[in-house]
Design a protein around this motif. Structure first.
Motif, PDB file in Angstrom:
ATOM      1  N   LEU A  22      20.848  15.304  -8.158  1.00  0.00           N
ATOM      2  CA  LEU A  22      20.492  15.556  -9.556  1.00  0.00           C
ATOM      3  C   LEU A  22      20.608  17.034  -9.905  1.00  0.00           C
ATOM      4  N   GLY A  23      20.194  17.891  -8.991  1.00  0.00           N
ATOM      5  CA  GLY A  23      20.335  19.328  -9.231  1.00  0.00           C
ATOM      6  C   GLY A  23      21.789  19.744  -9.348  1.00  0.00           C
ATOM      7  N   PHE A  24      22.633  19.205  -8.466  1.00  0.00           N
ATOM      8  CA  PHE A  24      24.054  19.533  -8.503  1.00  0.00           C
ATOM      9  C   PHE A  24      24.708  18.967  -9.769  1.00  0.00           C
ATOM     10  N   SER A  25      24.259  17.778 -10.210  1.00  0.00           N
ATOM     11  CA  SER A  25      24.843  17.203 -11.422  1.00  0.00           C
ATOM     12  C   SER A  25      24.499  18.049 -12.645  1.00  0.00           C
ATOM     13  N   VAL A  26      23.294  18.604 -12.690  1.00  0.00           N
ATOM     14  CA  VAL A  26      22.923  19.488 -13.798  1.00  0.00           C
ATOM     15  C   VAL A  26      23.783  20.753 -13.765  1.00  0.00           C
ATOM     16  N   TYR A  27      23.994  21.301 -12.572  1.00  0.00           N
ATOM     17  CA  TYR A  27      24.861  22.479 -12.443  1.00  0.00           C
ATOM     18  C   TYR A  27      26.274  22.155 -12.944  1.00  0.00           C
ATOM     19  N   LEU A  28      26.833  21.022 -12.501  1.00  0.00           N
ATOM     20  CA  LEU A  28      28.184  20.648 -12.930  1.00  0.00           C
ATOM     21  C   LEU A  28      28.255  20.432 -14.436  1.00  0.00           C
ATOM     22  N   PHE A  29      27.214  19.836 -14.998  1.00  0.00           N
ATOM     23  CA  PHE A  29      27.186  19.607 -16.441  1.00  0.00           C
ATOM     24  C   PHE A  29      27.252  20.923 -17.202  1.00  0.00           C
ATOM     25  N   PHE A  30      26.447  21.902 -16.830  1.00  0.00           N
ATOM     26  CA  PHE A  30      26.407  23.162 -17.569  1.00  0.00           C
ATOM     27  C   PHE A  30      27.597  24.072 -17.260  1.00  0.00           C
ATOM     28  N   ALA A  31      28.214  23.903 -16.096  1.00  0.00           N
ATOM     29  CA  ALA A  31      29.364  24.737 -15.749  1.00  0.00           C
ATOM     30  C   ALA A  31      30.650  24.229 -16.387  1.00  0.00           C
ATOM     31  N   GLY A  32      30.615  23.034 -16.938  1.00  0.00           N
ATOM     32  CA  GLY A  32      31.822  22.337 -17.368  1.00  0.00           C
ATOM     33  C   GLY A  32      32.695  23.008 -18.387  1.00  0.00           C
ATOM     34  N   ALA A  35      34.039  26.369 -16.187  1.00  0.00           N
ATOM     35  CA  ALA A  35      34.504  26.194 -14.808  1.00  0.00           C
ATOM     36  C   ALA A  35      34.692  24.694 -14.579  1.00  0.00           C
ATOM     37  N   PRO A  36      35.234  24.298 -13.423  1.00  0.00           N
ATOM     38  CA  PRO A  36      35.376  22.865 -13.147  1.00  0.00           C
ATOM     39  C   PRO A  36      34.026  22.160 -13.203  1.00  0.00           C
ATOM     40  N   GLY A  37      34.019  21.018 -13.817  1.00  0.00           N
ATOM     41  CA  GLY A  37      32.795  20.235 -13.973  1.00  0.00           C
ATOM     42  C   GLY A  37      32.749  19.670 -15.365  1.00  0.00           C
ATOM     43  N   GLY A  38      31.587  19.346 -15.826  1.00  0.00           N
ATOM     44  CA  GLY A  38      31.419  18.838 -17.178  1.00  0.00           C
ATOM     45  C   GLY A  38      30.639  17.550 -17.192  1.00  0.00           C
ATOM     46  N   GLY A  39      30.675  16.892 -18.342  1.00  0.00           N
ATOM     47  CA  GLY A  39      29.882  15.698 -18.533  1.00  0.00           C
ATOM     48  C   GLY A  39      30.307  14.530 -17.671  1.00  0.00           C
ATOM     49  N   PHE A  40      31.598  14.388 -17.438  1.00  0.00           N
ATOM     50  CA  PHE A  40      32.067  13.224 -16.676  1.00  0.00           C
ATOM     51  C   PHE A  40      31.602  13.292 -15.228  1.00  0.00           C
ATOM     52  N   ILE A  41      31.915  14.358 -14.548  1.00  0.00           N
ATOM     53  CA  ILE A  41      31.545  14.440 -13.130  1.00  0.00           C
ATOM     54  C   ILE A  41      30.034  14.591 -12.973  1.00  0.00           C
ATOM     55  N   GLY A  42      29.383  15.263 -13.917  1.00  0.00           N
ATOM     56  CA  GLY A  42      27.925  15.355 -13.878  1.00  0.00           C
ATOM     57  C   GLY A  42      27.285  13.989 -14.033  1.00  0.00           C
ATOM     58  N   GLY A  43      27.831  13.167 -14.924  1.00  0.00           N
ATOM     59  CA  GLY A  43      27.336  11.804 -15.101  1.00  0.00           C
ATOM     60  C   GLY A  43      27.545  10.947 -13.869  1.00  0.00           C
ATOM     61  N   LEU A  44      28.684  11.117 -13.209  1.00  0.00           N
ATOM     62  CA  LEU A  44      28.926  10.359 -11.974  1.00  0.00           C
ATOM     63  C   LEU A  44      27.958  10.772 -10.870  1.00  0.00           C
TER      64      LEU A  44
END
Length: 148
Positions: A22-32, A35-44
């Protein structure tokens, strides 16, 4: 179904791993948007944490700790993404145009906020809703087959 002694290990490790996911998904969501990441990979990643909790605690335990209607969640996500895209029409811009600005926030200091983050929020909620609806529907079908 008989539970075995490995349940304690599974449940303990699930708490730790789900917290990390969950912590990593929040990081990916905000970095999207930078940087690489975003809503799709954060949601997964969030869906993976929820599936792990479902495997460890069972569907009833997961629904008690996360009383979320995933079908409503993906509809809400689609609505947010659509409204974000259409919001650019209010300013005479093409569909899905994005902008950003810097704001002074109390704890974070000077922070960039972009409209792409709102669109990513819609994608994030949609991915979680769709993924969990599909996985839980398959799990329900499998459970019905086993009981028959």
């Amino acid at each position: 179904m008989k539970r075995n002694s490995n349940d304690l290990i599974l449940k303990t490790m699930t708490s730790i791993i789900a917290f990390i996911l969950l912590g990593f998904s929040v990081y990916l969501f905000f970095a999207g948007h930078n940087a690489p990441g975003g809503g799709f990979i954060g949601g997964l990643m969030t869906s993976a944490a929820i599936v792990l909790m479902n495997m460890a605690y069972g569907q009833s335990g997961m629904r008690n700790s996360l009383p979320i209607n995933f079908r409503f969640l993906f509809k809400l996500g689609l609505l947010i993404a659509l409204l974000t895209g259409m919001g650019s029409f209010l300013f005479g811009e093409p569909f899905l145009s994005q902008t950003f600005a810097y704001f002074q926030l109390p704890i974070l200091g000077r922070t960039e906020l972009a409209t792409a983050l709102l669109f990513d929020l819609g994608v994030y909620l949609t991915v979680i809703g769709v993924t969990m609806t599909i996985i839980l529907s398959i799990a329900d079908d499998r459970r019905e087959e086993v009981t028959q």
